[in-house]
Write a protein that holds these residues in place. Structure first.
Motif, short mmCIF file in Angstrom:
data_model
loop_
_atom_site.label_atom_id
_atom_site.label_comp_id
_atom_site.label_asym_id
_atom_site.label_seq_id
_atom_site.Cartn_x
_atom_site.Cartn_y
_atom_site.Cartn_z
N THR A 426 22.74 61.43 65.46
CA THR A 426 21.60 63.17 65.55
C THR A 426 22.69 63.64 65.11
O THR A 426 23.57 63.61 64.03
N GLY A 429 21.55 70.44 65.65
CA GLY A 429 20.27 71.31 66.36
C GLY A 429 19.55 71.40 64.81
O GLY A 429 18.50 71.36 64.52
N SER A 430 20.02 72.50 64.60
CA SER A 430 19.73 73.73 62.61
C SER A 430 19.67 72.13 61.77
O SER A 430 20.59 71.56 61.18
N VAL A 478 16.06 66.55 65.72
CA VAL A 478 15.88 67.88 66.21
C VAL A 478 14.72 68.28 65.73
O VAL A 478 13.85 68.07 64.29
N HIS A 479 13.71 69.65 66.19
CA HIS A 479 12.95 70.09 65.50
C HIS A 479 13.20 70.79 64.43
O HIS A 479 12.24 71.69 63.61
N GLU A 481 14.14 74.31 64.17
CA GLU A 481 14.96 75.51 64.46
C GLU A 481 13.92 76.62 63.57
O GLU A 481 15.27 77.42 63.32
N ILE A 534 8.97 72.54 70.66
CA ILE A 534 9.86 70.70 70.76
C ILE A 534 8.54 70.11 71.06
O ILE A 534 8.82 68.91 70.99
N VAL A 545 13.22 63.58 70.72
CA VAL A 545 13.74 64.78 70.08
C VAL A 545 14.00 65.42 70.55
O VAL A 545 13.68 65.76 72.36
N LYS A 546 15.23 66.20 70.21
CA LYS A 546 16.25 67.43 71.75
C LYS A 546 15.65 68.67 72.28
O LYS A 546 15.09 69.31 70.68
N MET A 548 16.05 72.18 72.06
CA MET A 548 18.19 73.00 71.71
C MET A 548 17.59 73.89 72.47
O MET A 548 16.52 75.26 72.27
N GLN A 594 19.00 69.83 75.04
CA GLN A 594 21.15 70.26 74.64
C GLN A 594 20.97 71.90 74.57
O GLN A 594 20.34 72.28 74.44
N ASN A 720 27.55 62.56 64.50
CA ASN A 720 27.28 63.45 64.03
C ASN A 720 27.01 64.29 63.36
O ASN A 720 29.22 64.16 63.02
#
Length: 755
Positions: A426, A429-430, A478-479, A481, A534, A545-546, A548, A594, A720
């Motif tokens: 993974t 996030g960003s 993750v999307h 951000e 999200i 998908v996390k 965030m 997260q 990660n």
């Protein structure tokens, strides 16, 4: 007659001019000569904004980091940096951030980076070994002194003190760092002699390590060091900040220095003690303006506290901020977005210099001379607002703070639901914040784009991010951000009671600046903050998908919090809002959330006796935000660039299902705490350093993962990067993540074959 001085001024410029210069130089848009010329102009502007001071600081302005400057000042460079046949400036940035070579996937040569005491500022950790030999290189410092003096300024050089420098250093071969003290002192003595020859009377040596619990060995080292330096032909101002001296107070009072700086806000009684115990002609510098927060001081109250000191010390009393103003924005007068009346309550760096001037004039000329300024101060003294009367977070047995199932049962349920492979991959996030993304956000903020146009653009960015991750073969997505300017500022914009400034930038490291939100009232969540984006990302893929979120303690530690509200109460309010957001994400079908607590360690008090109370409310705030989730909802958290050994029990008590941490840049040393205590939950040690443009080779990542497998149980190990990818380019991110995924796949295959 009291005098005023400053321990340091923000380097970045009111509009982040230094950031733009650095990035232009790194990309080759400007050459070294132009970079030096324009950065010098920025530095001179900083001096002009401090012209009312009796002594202006020189040595506080840095291209990247003042600890790194100290390493170069004393010739302490690792051999891998010395061996590069490039200019000194290129070596400087090589040590700071690494550099990709001809092969995109070359090794990283950057130095380790970690937090400067309990702040959000990051410094480059000095490296020492048995062969380290210091040598003096004062040319840039002497040149700046010459320029400043030629323009009529009374100059006070500002340097990291020798004991703090060694305390913050890392020995790469277990050589005790204090073994290097005599050699380092030789170079300090030579430097101070050179400064005297340049016409310098006072030199400030910063020793914030004195705000911590130091051992008897370090106390003896202080006595030895400052006895040696007392023979030099300058006056030394020993500066402590970030907290009280406590048991080190008598030590400092006995040192043969010409002046002592203490925090007069946290350590008011210590200032009084020193006023009674220092000997003429020693100077006492009292930090009376808060260098870490942005609220105006009650100047009339401060004057009354200072008057007894002035009667005792007369011209031996100096006034200053508590610490360097590096930790606050530059100038509040440019702000035009804050709630009505808030501007008048705030004091950024320029305003803090003005406050010092008022205090000096009030002491030296009488309160009548500053009557108008004092009247204005009276209006803002005592901020209005209410906090919660009770704080249930202080009760560790509160059932709100317990997950519904113990970790082993939760994790089994989560794995059954998520169907993840061994060594799940993974990111933190960003993903890259491109110029297009920043430009569209700015257009939307100005009203140049409709809400529909903005939404369509952000959805396109999320779709691109999901497609790239699917193509790479990542397991948990993750999307990206794209809608967020900053991980704290974004939530500040979506929570009532928090204001976001327009130009309130503060340096975090190098060219990286953040804009801390301003917590000025009780905090509530008016509605969903992340759910729409999200949920859209999750609709694009069958992979999880996390969600965030930024945790309550990190929001506090990376914000300016009102002085009159207990931080535990603020944490409680934030946690309640985040708990509601997590519930909404669950209802939208999100299986992993997260909640980043990147700054948990950063807020830890420097004194051992104060840490327990902080960790109790900080951990309980996280648990309050996350404990209401279902058993098969997986909670992640992330922590970056911190020493974890003294908070590992607290991290375990947070009971996050997966914690991701920085380890690559620190060569796995930060993992020692998790190894030694047999951390019970799942963990994702970062396998490559995202703060460097260097791309990690697949073999390097593979070797690192194999090392991790010798330390941690494979069924609880995640793969990660160290941190978020927003500051990198797609051209850097894609090959790095591809190598990470490929290395993980090979090791999965190997594990399957040997099972």
């Amino acid at each position: 007659m009291a005098k005023i001085h400053n321990l340091g001024f923000p380097r970045i410029g009111a509009k982040r001019e230094l950031k733009h210069l650095l990035e232009s130089f790194w990309t080759g848009e400007i050459n070294e000569t132009r970079f030096i010329e324009q950065s010098n102009a920025l530095w001179l502007n900083n001096l002009q904004q401090q012209a009312v001071l009796d002594y202006v600081p020189v040595g506080d302005f840095s291209f990247y980091d003042h600890v790194l400057d100290t390493s170069f000042l004393f010739g302490n460079l690792p051999q891998r940096i010395k061996d590069h046949g490039v200019s000194e400036l290129d070596k400087y940035f090589l040590f700071a951030r690494g550099k990709a070579g001809q092969d995109l996937c070359c090794e990283n040569a950057a130095g380790e980076m970690t937090k400067w005491f309990d702040t959000n500022y990051h410094y480059i950790v000095p490296e020492l070994d048995k062969n380290t030999a210091f040598s003096l290189h004062p040319e840039r410092l002497l040149q700046r002194i010459k320029i400043a003096r030629s323009q009529g300024y009374e100059v006070k050089p500002v340097l990291v003190g020798p004991l703090t420098y060694l305390y913050l250093s890392r020995s790469t071969d277990n050589t005790p760092v204090l073994d290097k003290l005599p050699d380092l002192l030789t170079q300090y003595s030579l430097l101070l002699t050179n400064l005297a020859a340049a016409g310098i009377e006072w030199v400030q040596l910063d020793e914030p390590v004195l705000a911590t619990n130091i051992s008897s060995e370090w106390s003896m080292a202080f006595r030895y060091a400052y006895q040696r330096l007392s023979d030099t032909p300058v006056k030394i101002l020993l500066a402590n900040y970030f907290g009280k001296l406590n048991e080190n107070l008598s030590l400092v009072a006995e040192l043969p220095v010409d002046g002592i700086h203490v925090d007069g806000i946290k350590g008011e009684t210590e200032a009084q003690y020193l006023a009674d115990h220092i000997q003429a002609p020693q100077v006492l510098s009292v930090g009376v303006i808060n260098g870490r927060n942005i609220w105006k001081q009650d100047l009339r109250k401060v004057l009354k506290q200072l008057q007894p000191l002035q009667e005792k010390l007369e011209n031996r009393l100096w006034l200053a901020p508590t610490c360097s103003l590096l930790h606050v924005p530059v100038d509040v007068t440019s702000e035009d977005r804050l709630p009505a009346g808030l501007n008048n309550k705030l004091s950024f760096a320029v305003q803090k210099i003005n406050e010092l001037e008022i205090l000096r004039d009030g002491l030296n000329r009488g309160e009548a001379a500053v009557a108008e300024a004092l009247a204005e101060s009276d209006e803002i003294a005592g901020l209005a607002g209410t906090a919660l009367a009770q704080n249930p977070l202080l009760d560790n047995d509160n059932p709100q703070l317990k997950r519904r199932l113990p970790f082993e049962k939760r994790y089994a349920a989560q794995q059954a639901s998520l169907k993840l492979p061994l060594l799940p991959t993974t990111t933190i996030g960003s993903f890259p914040q491109t110029q297009d993304i920043r430009q569209v956000r700015a257009q939307y903020r100005r009203g140049d784009l409709s809400e529909g146009q903005y939404k369509a653009f952000i959805e396109a960015q999320i779709r691109l991010c999901i497609e790239q991750q699917v193509d790479l073969g990542l397991d948990v997505l993750v999307h990206g951000e794209a809608e967020r300017n900053d991980m704290v500022e974004y939530f500040g914009e979506h929570l009532d009671g928090i204001a976001v400034s327009r130009f309130g930038w503060v340096q975090s490291y190098g060219s990286r600046c953040v804009k801390p939100p301003i917590i000025h009232a009780d905090i509530t969540r008016p509605g969903p903050m992340t759910v729409e984006w999200i949920a859209y990302a999750q609709s694009l893929t069958e992979k999880p998908v996390k969600g965030m979120l930024t945790g309550p303690v990190t929001i506090i530690n990376w914000s300016f919090v009102r002085d009159d509200i207990p931080r535990a109460d603020v944490a409680y309010q934030l946690a309640e809002g985040l708990k509601d957001e997590i519930t909404a994400l669950e209802k939208a079908g999100i299986k992993i959330v997260q909640v980043d607590e990147a700054a948990l360690r950063e807020g830890l008090p420097l004194r051992e006796e104060e840490k327990g109370a902080y960790l109790q409310w900080a951990v309980n705030a996280f648990k309050l935000a996350t404990s209401s989730v279902k058993g098969d909802t997986q909670i992640h958290t992330h922590m970056c660039y911190s020493e974890f050994s003294d908070i590992i029990d607290a991290i375990a008590n947070m009971d996050a299902d997966v914690v991701t941490i920085e380890t690559a840049r620190s060569h796995l040393t930060l993992l020692d705490a998790f190894k030694s205590t047999a951390y019970p939950n799942a963990i994702g040690p970062g396998v490559y350093d995202i703060h460097s443009p260097a791309c990690p080779a697949k073999e390097t990542i593979s070797n690192l993962i194999e090392t991790l497998l010798d330390i941690l149980p494979v069924e609880k190990l995640w793969i990660n990067p160290d941190c978020g990818l927003k500051t990198r380019q797609w051209s850097e991110v894609l090959p790095a993540l591809s190598n990470m995924v490929s290395a993980t796949a090979l090791l999965r295959q190997k594990l399957t074959q040997t099972a």
